[in-house]
Write an enzyme that holds these catalytic residues in place. Sequence first.
Site, PDB file in Angstrom:
ATOM      1  N   CYS A  39       0.719  -1.079   0.087  1.00 15.68           N
ATOM      2  CA  CYS A  39      -0.005  -0.034   0.054  1.00 15.68           C
ATOM      3  C   CYS A  39       0.945   1.353   0.051  1.00 15.68           C
ATOM      4  O   CYS A  39       1.483   1.631   1.081  1.00 15.68           O
ATOM      5  CB  CYS A  39      -1.038   0.180   1.276  1.00 15.68           C
ATOM      6  SG  CYS A  39      -1.718   1.451   1.619  1.00 15.68           S
ATOM      7  N   CYS A  42       0.448   3.651   2.749  1.00 11.45           N
ATOM      8  CA  CYS A  42       0.691   3.232   3.853  1.00 11.45           C
ATOM      9  C   CYS A  42       2.127   3.532   4.228  1.00 11.45           C
ATOM     10  O   CYS A  42       2.784   3.919   5.329  1.00 11.45           O
ATOM     11  CB  CYS A  42       0.679   1.726   4.377  1.00 11.45           C
ATOM     12  SG  CYS A  42      -1.202   1.077   4.115  1.00 11.45           S
TER      13      CYS A  42
END
Length: 118
Positions: A39, A42
């Site tokens: 991600c 993230c």
Amino acid sequence: MAAEGEVIACHTVEDWTEKLKAANESKKLIVIDFTATWCPPCRFIAPVFADLAKKHLDVVFFKVDVDELNTVAEEFKVQAMPTFIFMKEGEIKETVVGAAKEEIIANLEKHKTVVAAA
């Protein structure tokens, strides 16, 4: 538990359960970062989250990889990454979805201290 100022990464459900129980018993604010290695947002927010852990020693910071601990992510109804859950004594106070630095900081300040009712 990890040293103050560190993000606690849990890699097994048993480890998570044990560390969350200890954090809840501490009565401190808990912030959980539900993340994934694949991600990009993230990865963007991870250093910010680590820096917040260093600055807010009175808060417990957790990092949970949704692929490693998918049952934990399901328990917290995580639908997107990153998701940040703010908890105190086992009760969810706030949820922030996305790498929203300002919103994370605002909720950290809001829930860190509880003002006693007059």
